[in-house]
Design a protein around this motif. Structure first.
Motif, PDB file in Angstrom:
ATOM      1  N   LYS A   2      29.031 -58.905 -46.649  1.00 54.24           N
ATOM      2  CA  LYS A   2      29.780 -58.574 -45.347  1.00 54.24           C
ATOM      3  C   LYS A   2      30.455 -57.197 -45.275  1.00 54.24           C
ATOM      4  CE  LYS A   2      31.468 -63.451 -44.669  1.00 54.24           C
ATOM      5  NZ  LYS A   2      32.548 -64.300 -44.680  1.00 54.24           N
ATOM      6  N   VAL A   3      30.553 -56.896 -44.046  1.00 57.12           N
ATOM      7  CA  VAL A   3      31.128 -55.427 -43.583  1.00 57.12           C
ATOM      8  C   VAL A   3      32.616 -56.191 -43.132  1.00 57.12           C
ATOM      9  CG1 VAL A   3      31.423 -53.657 -42.255  1.00 57.12           C
ATOM     10  CG2 VAL A   3      29.334 -54.272 -43.353  1.00 57.12           C
ATOM     11  N   ILE A   4      33.669 -55.664 -43.799  1.00 65.70           N
ATOM     12  CA  ILE A   4      34.882 -56.042 -43.462  1.00 65.70           C
ATOM     13  C   ILE A   4      35.829 -54.781 -42.902  1.00 65.70           C
ATOM     14  CG2 ILE A   4      37.168 -57.100 -44.118  1.00 65.70           C
ATOM     15  CD1 ILE A   4      35.541 -58.463 -46.112  1.00 65.70           C
ATOM     16  N   LYS A   5      36.261 -55.107 -41.659  1.00 67.63           N
ATOM     17  CA  LYS A   5      37.253 -53.757 -41.165  1.00 67.63           C
ATOM     18  C   LYS A   5      38.501 -53.968 -41.832  1.00 67.63           C
ATOM     19  CE  LYS A   5      38.459 -51.250 -36.838  1.00 67.63           C
ATOM     20  NZ  LYS A   5      38.322 -51.220 -35.557  1.00 67.63           N
ATOM     21  N   ILE A   6      39.271 -52.862 -42.185  1.00 69.71           N
ATOM     22  CA  ILE A   6      40.468 -52.774 -42.581  1.00 69.71           C
ATOM     23  C   ILE A   6      41.470 -52.808 -41.494  1.00 69.71           C
ATOM     24  CG2 ILE A   6      42.321 -52.000 -44.337  1.00 69.71           C
ATOM     25  CD1 ILE A   6      39.833 -53.225 -45.583  1.00 69.71           C
ATOM     26  N   PRO A   7      42.518 -53.628 -41.284  1.00 71.33           N
ATOM     27  CA  PRO A   7      43.395 -53.523 -40.175  1.00 71.33           C
ATOM     28  C   PRO A   7      44.452 -52.320 -40.534  1.00 71.33           C
ATOM     29  CG  PRO A   7      43.811 -55.355 -41.080  1.00 71.33           C
ATOM     30  CD  PRO A   7      42.476 -54.883 -41.822  1.00 71.33           C
ATOM     31  N   PRO A   8      45.105 -51.684 -39.481  1.00 78.43           N
ATOM     32  CA  PRO A   8      46.113 -50.638 -39.741  1.00 78.43           C
ATOM     33  C   PRO A   8      47.291 -51.177 -40.718  1.00 78.43           C
ATOM     34  CG  PRO A   8      45.492 -50.843 -37.611  1.00 78.43           C
ATOM     35  CD  PRO A   8      45.010 -51.737 -38.060  1.00 78.43           C
ATOM     36  N   SER A   9      47.641 -52.778 -40.805  1.00 81.42           N
ATOM     37  CA  SER A   9      48.576 -53.243 -41.225  1.00 81.42           C
ATOM     38  C   SER A   9      48.331 -53.083 -42.853  1.00 81.42           C
ATOM     39  CB  SER A   9      49.085 -54.493 -40.980  1.00 81.42           C
ATOM     40  OG  SER A   9      47.652 -55.478 -41.125  1.00 81.42           O
ATOM     41  N   MET A  10      47.149 -52.915 -43.454  1.00 82.99           N
ATOM     42  CA  MET A  10      46.507 -53.071 -44.597  1.00 82.99           C
ATOM     43  C   MET A  10      46.319 -51.598 -45.258  1.00 82.99           C
ATOM     44  SD  MET A  10      44.010 -56.388 -44.770  1.00 82.99           S
ATOM     45  CE  MET A  10      43.680 -56.178 -46.627  1.00 82.99           C
ATOM     46  N   MET A  11      46.755 -50.412 -44.499  1.00 80.34           N
ATOM     47  CA  MET A  11      46.411 -49.406 -44.959  1.00 80.34           C
ATOM     48  C   MET A  11      47.313 -48.995 -46.230  1.00 80.34           C
ATOM     49  SD  MET A  11      43.944 -48.192 -43.522  1.00 80.34           S
ATOM     50  CE  MET A  11      44.105 -46.442 -43.949  1.00 80.34           C
ATOM     51  N   LEU A  12      48.316 -49.678 -46.378  1.00 80.05           N
ATOM     52  CA  LEU A  12      49.356 -49.163 -47.278  1.00 80.05           C
ATOM     53  C   LEU A  12      49.005 -50.223 -48.677  1.00 80.05           C
ATOM     54  CD1 LEU A  12      52.491 -48.387 -45.890  1.00 80.05           C
ATOM     55  CD2 LEU A  12      50.744 -46.937 -46.687  1.00 80.05           C
ATOM     56  N   GLN A  13      47.805 -51.140 -48.604  1.00 82.76           N
ATOM     57  CA  GLN A  13      47.704 -51.925 -49.564  1.00 82.76           C
ATOM     58  C   GLN A  13      47.008 -51.537 -50.625  1.00 82.76           C
ATOM     59  OE1 GLN A  13      46.433 -55.814 -48.505  1.00 82.76           O
ATOM     60  NE2 GLN A  13      48.227 -56.233 -47.430  1.00 82.76           N
ATOM     61  N   SER A  14      46.864 -51.778 -51.904  1.00 83.49           N
ATOM     62  CA  SER A  14      45.912 -51.230 -52.938  1.00 83.49           C
ATOM     63  C   SER A  14      44.402 -51.235 -52.649  1.00 83.49           C
ATOM     64  CB  SER A  14      46.372 -52.211 -54.402  1.00 83.49           C
ATOM     65  OG  SER A  14      45.402 -51.690 -55.317  1.00 83.49           O
ATOM     66  N   TRP A  15      44.088 -50.114 -53.254  1.00 85.51           N
ATOM     67  CA  TRP A  15      42.637 -49.993 -52.956  1.00 85.51           C
ATOM     68  C   TRP A  15      42.209 -50.275 -54.396  1.00 85.51           C
ATOM     69  CZ3 TRP A  15      38.684 -46.719 -55.178  1.00 85.51           C
ATOM     70  CH2 TRP A  15      37.564 -47.053 -54.644  1.00 85.51           C
ATOM     71  N   MET A  16      41.096 -51.354 -54.259  1.00 83.98           N
ATOM     72  CA  MET A  16      40.458 -51.885 -55.369  1.00 83.98           C
ATOM     73  C   MET A  16      41.245 -52.119 -56.742  1.00 83.98           C
ATOM     74  SD  MET A  16      37.343 -52.023 -54.720  1.00 83.98           S
ATOM     75  CE  MET A  16      36.298 -52.060 -56.150  1.00 83.98           C
ATOM     76  N   GLY A  17      42.680 -52.623 -56.427  1.00 82.64           N
ATOM     77  CA  GLY A  17      43.393 -52.703 -57.433  1.00 82.64           C
ATOM     78  C   GLY A  17      44.065 -51.670 -58.320  1.00 82.64           C
ATOM     79  N   SER A  18      44.026 -50.565 -57.456  1.00 83.64           N
ATOM     80  CA  SER A  18      44.521 -49.469 -58.181  1.00 83.64           C
ATOM     81  C   SER A  18      46.090 -49.068 -57.636  1.00 83.64           C
ATOM     82  CB  SER A  18      43.674 -48.057 -57.816  1.00 83.64           C
ATOM     83  OG  SER A  18      43.856 -47.867 -56.675  1.00 83.64           O
TER      84      SER A  18
END
Length: 254
Positions: free
Chosen positions: A105-121
């Motif tokens: 699957k290709v999932i688009k990241i919404p603007p509201s999730m831009m400040l969430q952790s990337w790959m748990g980092s």
């Protein structure tokens, strides 16, 4: 007449000694930040690196390849561990997608999730794709000079412009005067409290440039947590077209 001329002369002196130097200092701060930013980014680049995520009770290590065409395009391909291999993050201007091979699957990241952790980092999606620009979204001011890890540095405060869509109330960065490297950057929240530090070290020459190759992102509100990155290869100003950064290529890139 003498009084009038005298006051005019005083006014000119005040402008020359206070207003113009302040403006010049502001311009110099922007130039310093721009040079430091350009040193690490170039117009385009290819990078291989390892990322270690350290938590109080566990660690996780990933290797990845990163292609970038500044400022609008980036593609991150995870090469290990096996369970994450093939995962791809794509940035095209202000939009971000993730390709998850396990789910196909290709999932688009919404603007509201831009400040969430990337790959748990301890990096956010915004950190990785650099949605905000430290050049265009902030004003810059030299607020001092200090020595950090043996480097004589300018201490520069970045203040968000009113229209900029950024989350930090301010950023303070130390930039080495001779090499334009950034051994330390601090990020402050809306309460003007420092929340994380980004530290660079291990100076090496890669593709003809002296750069820090070891980086640590340390969240100060999470004791025992940090994310460590070590660059193993960098090529600057590679030949790459914006068509490389496509959803179709997310599934093909190796």
């Amino acid at each position: 007449m003498f009084t009038s001329n005298f006051l005019s002369a005083i006014k000119i002196i005040l402008i020359l000694f206070f207003i113009l130097p302040a403006k010049a200092l502001s311009q110099n701060a922007t130039e310093i930040v721009k040079k430091a930013d350009e040193l690490m980014r170039a117009k385009s680049s290819y990078t291989e690196l390892t990322m270690k995520i350290i938590k109080p009770n566990w660690t996780r290590e990933m290797s990845m390849k990163v292609w970038a065409l500044e400022p609008d395009y980036a593609l991150i391909f995870i090469t290990s561990p096996a369970r994450d291999k093939g995962t791809v993050t794509l940035k095209r201007k202000n939009e971000v997608w993730n390709w998850l091979p396990s789910a196909q699957k290709v999932i688009k990241i919404p603007p509201s999730m831009m400040l969430q952790s990337w790959m748990g980092s301890d990096f956010t999606n915004d950190d990785l794709v650099r949605e905000s620009s430290i050049i265009n979204d902030y004003t810059h001011k030299i607020i001092g000079e200090e020595k950090i890890d043996g480097y004589d540095c300018y201490k520069i405060q970045l203040t968000p412009k009113p229209e900029a869509g950024v989350v930090w109330s301010k950023i303070i960065t130390w930039i080495a005067k001779d090499l334009y490297l950034q051994p330390l950057t601090e990020y402050y929240d809306e309460d003007n409290k420092i929340v994380k530090r980004f530290e660079g070290s291990d100076l090496k020459t890669m593709d003809g440039r002296k750069i820090f190759t070891h980086w640590e992102m340390i969240p100060l509100d999470k004791p025992g947590n940090k994310t460590v990155m070590d660059y193993t290869k960098i090529q600057f100003n590679i030949k790459i077209d914006d068509s490389f950064f496509s959803e179709q290529n997310m599934k093909k890139v190796r």
